[in-house]
Design a protein around this motif. Sequence first.
Motif, mmCIF file in Angstrom:
data_model
loop_
_atom_site.group_PDB
_atom_site.id
_atom_site.type_symbol
_atom_site.label_atom_id
_atom_site.label_comp_id
_atom_site.label_asym_id
_atom_site.label_seq_id
_atom_site.Cartn_x
_atom_site.Cartn_y
_atom_site.Cartn_z
ATOM 1 N N ARG A 161 0.841 -1.194 0.000
ATOM 2 C CA ARG A 161 0.000 0.000 0.000
ATOM 3 C C ARG A 161 0.879 1.247 0.000
ATOM 4 O O ARG A 161 2.010 1.232 0.503
ATOM 5 N N ASP A 162 0.335 2.319 -0.520
ATOM 6 C CA ASP A 162 0.999 3.609 -0.407
ATOM 7 C C ASP A 162 0.904 4.055 1.054
ATOM 8 O O ASP A 162 -0.193 4.108 1.611
ATOM 9 N N PRO A 163 2.029 4.346 1.709
ATOM 10 C CA PRO A 163 1.969 4.766 3.114
ATOM 11 C C PRO A 163 1.009 5.924 3.359
ATOM 12 O O PRO A 163 0.438 6.042 4.452
ATOM 13 N N GLN A 164 0.789 6.768 2.355
ATOM 14 C CA GLN A 164 -0.136 7.889 2.520
ATOM 15 C C GLN A 164 -1.580 7.433 2.695
ATOM 16 O O GLN A 164 -2.399 8.164 3.265
ATOM 17 N N ASP A 165 -1.876 6.208 2.211
ATOM 18 C CA ASP A 165 -3.247 5.695 2.362
ATOM 19 C C ASP A 165 -3.614 5.517 3.828
ATOM 20 O O ASP A 165 -4.781 5.588 4.200
ATOM 21 N N TRP A 166 -2.600 5.252 4.661
ATOM 22 C CA TRP A 166 -2.852 5.001 6.091
ATOM 23 C C TRP A 166 -2.249 6.094 6.968
ATOM 24 O O TRP A 166 -2.137 5.928 8.187
ATOM 25 N N ALA A 167 -1.885 7.210 6.364
ATOM 26 C CA ALA A 167 -1.197 8.253 7.120
ATOM 27 C C ALA A 167 -2.032 8.792 8.269
ATOM 28 O O ALA A 167 -1.498 9.260 9.280
ATOM 29 N N ASP A 168 -3.368 8.747 8.126
ATOM 30 C CA ASP A 168 -4.245 9.282 9.169
ATOM 31 C C ASP A 168 -4.740 8.202 10.127
ATOM 32 O O ASP A 168 -5.605 8.445 10.964
ATOM 33 N N ARG A 169 -4.171 6.985 10.036
ATOM 34 C CA ARG A 169 -4.633 5.889 10.877
ATOM 35 C C ARG A 169 -3.861 5.860 12.189
ATOM 36 O O ARG A 169 -2.823 6.496 12.338
ATOM 37 N N ASN A 170 -4.359 5.055 13.114
ATOM 38 C CA ASN A 170 -3.705 4.981 14.429
ATOM 39 C C ASN A 170 -2.365 4.239 14.314
ATOM 40 O O ASN A 170 -2.047 3.676 13.253
ATOM 41 N N PRO A 171 -1.568 4.226 15.380
ATOM 42 C CA PRO A 171 -0.208 3.657 15.294
ATOM 43 C C PRO A 171 -0.143 2.177 14.949
ATOM 44 O O PRO A 171 0.946 1.664 14.669
ATOM 45 N N PHE A 172 -1.295 1.493 14.926
ATOM 46 C CA PHE A 172 -1.274 0.079 14.555
ATOM 47 C C PHE A 172 -0.783 -0.120 13.124
ATOM 48 O O PHE A 172 -0.328 -1.210 12.771
ATOM 49 N N GLN A 173 -0.851 0.931 12.310
ATOM 50 C CA GLN A 173 -0.357 0.812 10.938
ATOM 51 C C GLN A 173 1.097 0.341 10.924
ATOM 52 O O GLN A 173 1.501 -0.408 10.038
ATOM 53 N N GLY A 174 1.884 0.773 11.948
ATOM 54 C CA GLY A 174 3.277 0.365 12.005
ATOM 55 C C GLY A 174 3.444 -1.131 12.114
ATOM 56 O O GLY A 174 4.425 -1.704 11.615
ATOM 57 N N HIS A 175 2.489 -1.801 12.747
ATOM 58 C CA HIS A 175 2.573 -3.251 12.883
ATOM 59 C C HIS A 175 2.290 -3.936 11.545
ATOM 60 O O HIS A 175 2.872 -4.987 11.254
ATOM 61 N N LEU A 176 1.424 -3.343 10.731
ATOM 62 C CA LEU A 176 1.207 -3.915 9.404
ATOM 63 C C LEU A 176 2.437 -3.750 8.536
ATOM 64 O O LEU A 176 2.771 -4.636 7.734
#
Length: 334
Positions: free
Chosen positions: A96-111
């Motif tokens: 995924r483009d990191p910008q797609d999840w830029a506004d998500r909570n810190p759990f994105q780092g685990h993905l």
Amino acid sequence: ALKMHHHVSFWTGRSYVIRNTVTGVFNSWDASVPGYSFVLGMMCFGLEECGDYAKAEPLGRRAIDMNGDDLWAIHSVAHVLEMQGRLDEGLTLLDRDPQDWADRNPFQGHLWWHLALFALEKGDYDFVLSTYDERIITSNTEFFLDIQNGASLLKRLELQGVNVGDRWDGLVEYAEKQIGDHVLSFTDLHSCLALAATKRHAVLERYLDSLKSFAETPDNYSASITQQIIIPMCEGIIAFEDGNYDRAVERMWPLRDSWTAIGGSHAQRDVFTQVLIEATIGAKNYHRAQTLLSQRLTLRPQSVGSWNKYAEVLKALGNDAKAEFASIRAQSIH
């Protein structure tokens, strides 16, 4: 309430409870009830942690179809793919483009951590390092999951002979700050990984003293796990980093089938299996190393690093033909 129970069960290592709590109420939910996709995602993860990948994946895929923003459902499907060694599919799922999840909570780092795991098993270490720098640890964080993600990934890289530079430094700074904060046993172990990797012996001594003091807390689940598992595992990790491989094996080998209780997932706990494998090789205890690698490769047959280590161990045992086969398997995956 269901989601909270799901996570408490996860962090206390109760895989069957993760599954059974969701299955126990599953028939009370359907697509007409708001939040149904989240229940499907939890169901997927519970089934995956209990090894039922065939049932888990369709539920997770359906959850994603219903709600493409559900990071837990995406994460649950990633676990299925990781446990089955479907590396390319995992990379595609998380490409995924990191910008797609830029506004998500810190759990994105685990993905992003899971994305790195798929690449790491294929031996693409440059991609893993860039993912670490650009997506997983983008600042000096104190979020516990970032610390777990970072320490686990750096140690896995080092076990494959990769120089990670000064990347441990930020994690060590956090580990020193949180001495005495024993909320999650799983975080305690990852803090130990960071401190031991950087040979912070004075801090490690204070850290072990803090763990031993906490372990005396009466009627406390985490304290009991600390006494039985966390302290000897930390002692084994410290011995490993100091090159005392016999001591590391002595402390960690008896616990190898008890790690579930520390919390986390099968994928997360795998780092400690990898440390133990390296310790048995360092101790020249090749028969135990062979056993551990056989176990890991049976479950994860698409691992470049494990096939290379298996070749090393088989050669040390005098089985040159099988060692050559293991090397060829590693090359074919990479």
